[in-house]
Design a protein around this motif. Sequence first.
Motif, PDB file in Angstrom:
ATOM      1  N   TRP A   3       0.837  -1.185   0.000  1.00  0.00           N
ATOM      2  CA  TRP A   3       0.000   0.000   0.000  1.00  0.00           C
ATOM      3  C   TRP A   3       0.875   1.240   0.000  1.00  0.00           C
ATOM      4  CZ3 TRP A   3      -5.423  -0.506   0.315  1.00  0.00           C
ATOM      5  CH2 TRP A   3      -5.879  -1.805   0.552  1.00  0.00           C
ATOM      6  N   VAL A   4       0.383   2.307  -0.622  1.00  0.00           N
ATOM      7  CA  VAL A   4       1.047   3.608  -0.532  1.00  0.00           C
ATOM      8  C   VAL A   4       0.361   4.413   0.564  1.00  0.00           C
ATOM      9  CG1 VAL A   4       1.591   5.768  -1.698  1.00  0.00           C
ATOM     10  CG2 VAL A   4       1.712   3.616  -2.962  1.00  0.00           C
ATOM     11  N   GLU A   5       1.134   4.790   1.560  1.00  0.00           N
ATOM     12  CA  GLU A   5       0.632   5.635   2.640  1.00  0.00           C
ATOM     13  C   GLU A   5       0.858   7.092   2.257  1.00  0.00           C
ATOM     14  OE1 GLU A   5       1.499   4.881   7.057  1.00  0.00           O
ATOM     15  OE2 GLU A   5       2.867   6.512   6.517  1.00  0.00           O
ATOM     16  N   ILE A   6      -0.214   7.868   2.229  1.00  0.00           N
ATOM     17  CA  ILE A   6      -0.149   9.283   1.842  1.00  0.00           C
ATOM     18  C   ILE A   6      -0.398  10.126   3.078  1.00  0.00           C
ATOM     19  CG2 ILE A   6      -1.036  11.053   0.271  1.00  0.00           C
ATOM     20  CD1 ILE A   6      -2.502   8.436  -1.017  1.00  0.00           C
ATOM     21  N   THR A   7       0.522  11.024   3.389  1.00  0.00           N
ATOM     22  CA  THR A   7       0.370  11.896   4.556  1.00  0.00           C
ATOM     23  C   THR A   7       0.419  13.344   4.096  1.00  0.00           C
ATOM     24  OG1 THR A   7       1.484  10.275   5.960  1.00  0.00           O
ATOM     25  CG2 THR A   7       1.285  12.509   6.820  1.00  0.00           C
ATOM     26  N   VAL A   8      -0.622  14.092   4.424  1.00  0.00           N
ATOM     27  CA  VAL A   8      -0.679  15.520   4.095  1.00  0.00           C
ATOM     28  C   VAL A   8      -0.703  16.293   5.412  1.00  0.00           C
ATOM     29  CG1 VAL A   8      -1.916  17.361   2.901  1.00  0.00           C
ATOM     30  CG2 VAL A   8      -1.980  15.014   1.996  1.00  0.00           C
ATOM     31  N   ILE A  59      -3.784  14.081  -6.414  1.00  0.00           N
ATOM     32  CA  ILE A  59      -3.897  14.556  -5.033  1.00  0.00           C
ATOM     33  C   ILE A  59      -3.014  15.775  -4.819  1.00  0.00           C
ATOM     34  CG2 ILE A  59      -3.347  13.989  -2.631  1.00  0.00           C
ATOM     35  CD1 ILE A  59      -4.252  11.100  -3.284  1.00  0.00           C
ATOM     36  N   GLU A  60      -1.759  15.692  -5.262  1.00  0.00           N
ATOM     37  CA  GLU A  60      -0.842  16.820  -5.056  1.00  0.00           C
ATOM     38  C   GLU A  60      -1.316  18.066  -5.794  1.00  0.00           C
ATOM     39  OE1 GLU A  60       3.818  18.038  -4.874  1.00  0.00           O
ATOM     40  OE2 GLU A  60       3.282  15.988  -5.427  1.00  0.00           O
ATOM     41  N   ARG A  61      -1.771  17.886  -7.031  1.00  0.00           N
ATOM     42  CA  ARG A  61      -2.237  19.044  -7.806  1.00  0.00           C
ATOM     43  C   ARG A  61      -3.427  19.714  -7.126  1.00  0.00           C
ATOM     44  NH1 ARG A  61      -6.333  19.089 -11.073  1.00  0.00           N
ATOM     45  NH2 ARG A  61      -6.332  16.800 -11.319  1.00  0.00           N
ATOM     46  N   ARG A  62      -4.363  18.921  -6.645  1.00  0.00           N
ATOM     47  CA  ARG A  62      -5.567  19.495  -6.032  1.00  0.00           C
ATOM     48  C   ARG A  62      -5.264  20.149  -4.694  1.00  0.00           C
ATOM     49  NH1 ARG A  62     -10.547  15.474  -6.275  1.00  0.00           N
ATOM     50  NH2 ARG A  62     -11.502  17.346  -5.395  1.00  0.00           N
ATOM     51  N   VAL A  63      -4.384  19.550  -3.917  1.00  0.00           N
ATOM     52  CA  VAL A  63      -4.015  20.162  -2.635  1.00  0.00           C
ATOM     53  C   VAL A  63      -3.283  21.480  -2.873  1.00  0.00           C
ATOM     54  CG1 VAL A  63      -2.560  19.912  -0.590  1.00  0.00           C
ATOM     55  CG2 VAL A  63      -3.991  17.999  -1.339  1.00  0.00           C
ATOM     56  N   ARG A  64      -2.352  21.489  -3.827  1.00  0.00           N
ATOM     57  CA  ARG A  64      -1.599  22.717  -4.113  1.00  0.00           C
ATOM     58  C   ARG A  64      -2.489  23.837  -4.648  1.00  0.00           C
ATOM     59  NH1 ARG A  64       2.374  21.563  -0.968  1.00  0.00           N
ATOM     60  NH2 ARG A  64       3.681  19.817  -1.619  1.00  0.00           N
ATOM     61  N   ALA A  65      -3.635  23.465  -5.205  1.00  0.00           N
ATOM     62  CA  ALA A  65      -4.546  24.468  -5.763  1.00  0.00           C
ATOM     63  C   ALA A  65      -5.463  25.088  -4.720  1.00  0.00           C
ATOM     64  CB  ALA A  65      -5.381  23.852  -6.884  1.00  0.00           C
ATOM     65  N   LEU A  66      -5.511  24.539  -3.506  1.00  0.00           N
ATOM     66  CA  LEU A  66      -6.453  25.035  -2.504  1.00  0.00           C
ATOM     67  C   LEU A  66      -6.260  26.505  -2.141  1.00  0.00           C
ATOM     68  CD1 LEU A  66      -6.749  21.934  -0.130  1.00  0.00           C
ATOM     69  CD2 LEU A  66      -8.419  22.770  -1.790  1.00  0.00           C
ATOM     70  N   PRO A  67      -5.025  27.037  -2.101  1.00  0.00           N
ATOM     71  CA  PRO A  67      -4.883  28.476  -1.819  1.00  0.00           C
ATOM     72  C   PRO A  67      -5.628  29.369  -2.806  1.00  0.00           C
ATOM     73  CG  PRO A  67      -2.783  27.370  -1.493  1.00  0.00           C
ATOM     74  CD  PRO A  67      -3.713  26.357  -2.105  1.00  0.00           C
ATOM     75  N   GLU A  79       3.659  13.670   1.771  1.00  0.00           N
ATOM     76  CA  GLU A  79       4.670  12.625   1.853  1.00  0.00           C
ATOM     77  C   GLU A  79       4.048  11.276   1.534  1.00  0.00           C
ATOM     78  OE1 GLU A  79       7.320  13.945   5.581  1.00  0.00           O
ATOM     79  OE2 GLU A  79       5.142  14.109   5.921  1.00  0.00           O
ATOM     80  N   THR A  80       4.805  10.419   0.887  1.00  0.00           N
ATOM     81  CA  THR A  80       4.329   9.075   0.564  1.00  0.00           C
ATOM     82  C   THR A  80       5.383   8.044   0.941  1.00  0.00           C
ATOM     83  OG1 THR A  80       5.185   9.157  -1.704  1.00  0.00           O
ATOM     84  CG2 THR A  80       2.926   9.909  -1.356  1.00  0.00           C
ATOM     85  N   THR A  81       4.903   6.884   1.308  1.00  0.00           N
ATOM     86  CA  THR A  81       5.793   5.757   1.583  1.00  0.00           C
ATOM     87  C   THR A  81       5.029   4.475   1.300  1.00  0.00           C
ATOM     88  OG1 THR A  81       7.268   4.759   3.216  1.00  0.00           O
ATOM     89  CG2 THR A  81       5.156   5.559   4.026  1.00  0.00           C
ATOM     90  N   VAL A  82       5.753   3.428   0.943  1.00  0.00           N
ATOM     91  CA  VAL A  82       5.127   2.135   0.664  1.00  0.00           C
ATOM     92  C   VAL A  82       5.205   1.269   1.914  1.00  0.00           C
ATOM     93  CG1 VAL A  82       5.228   0.040  -0.738  1.00  0.00           C
ATOM     94  CG2 VAL A  82       5.700   2.258  -1.783  1.00  0.00           C
ATOM     95  N   VAL A  83       4.053   0.695   2.283  1.00  0.00           N
ATOM     96  CA  VAL A  83       3.996  -0.191   3.447  1.00  0.00           C
ATOM     97  C   VAL A  83       3.516  -1.563   3.003  1.00  0.00           C
ATOM     98  CG1 VAL A  83       3.653   1.665   5.105  1.00  0.00           C
ATOM     99  CG2 VAL A  83       1.675   0.613   4.022  1.00  0.00           C
ATOM    100  N   GLU A  84       3.975  -2.600   3.691  1.00  0.00           N
ATOM    101  CA  GLU A  84       3.678  -3.972   3.291  1.00  0.00           C
ATOM    102  C   GLU A  84       2.375  -4.500   3.877  1.00  0.00           C
ATOM    103  OE1 GLU A  84       5.297  -5.901   1.262  1.00  0.00           O
ATOM    104  OE2 GLU A  84       7.147  -4.804   0.911  1.00  0.00           O
TER     105      GLU A  84
END
Length: 303
Positions: A3-8, A59-67, A79-84
Amino acid sequence: MKWVEITVTTAPQAVEAVANILLECRTGGVEEAHPSAGVVRLRGYLPVGPAVEVILATIERRVRALPEFGLDIAPGRIETTVVEDSGWAHAWKNHFKPFPVGHRLWITPTWRDAPPPPERIVIRLDPGMAFGSGLHASTQLCLAVLEDRMRGGERVFDIGAGSGILSIAAAKLGASAVLAVDVDPVAVDVARQNVAHNGVASRVDVRAGNLLDGIAGRADIILANLTADIHLDFLSAAPAQMAPGGVIVASGIVADRQLEVEAVARACGLRVDEVRRDAEWRCLVLMANREQGAANRGSSGGV
């Protein structure tokens, strides 16, 4: 399974918008943590697969557009990381425990069996991939208004229903008929499951739709837990579908957008009857001005 863990990591005023982005991109539930004052960390999970890079870029594009919509996202780290372990994909469930709202409501996840306190109205919920666990301030403000204002027999529209939590609460507080609408088909499925699980399917109709488009009849209470920008469009159509004496519960508004939304509401023939606050979040209870109310005294129709 990987899985890719996404942290904002973001500012409090952007929490709802970022959570919606993660949910709309199918991250499952969203775990919310507060590592320090003024900072919120949101985390979700995606299964590793061919589409994951495109989804992460979205996700990154939409978050960066929020301002651009007036939302402060600082520090704005993604941040992203792969978890088993596939268990990580459901880690948010460990943070979703039963909790009270107001004087009467008790929200509990469907996977917990602990008995509720006496005399509490229980809402059993699995938000799945839909927004609306009941933990967010904007949702709790709506629930508190329902608890205080409902007397029984009301017709209710829940616009942007998400998990269906507000619709279920309205039904359990005595609404005679509830129409729950969401543009996201995943949210519609989740809401239908939650409505059935709570035994209120006979009074709650869950439909796919965009705001008030195609809805006939009028409601005594129109629930709208939306972003400020969506409210600016939504409010122009809402007065025509208010029953005489009805209210609009407009939540999901950050403090620095409150006056802007209020100005649009006044321009649409509405007045602010009450403002509820929780930290940086605002919930406006809107009623029709006398002239608009007189115009609405025709047939109220049915849900």
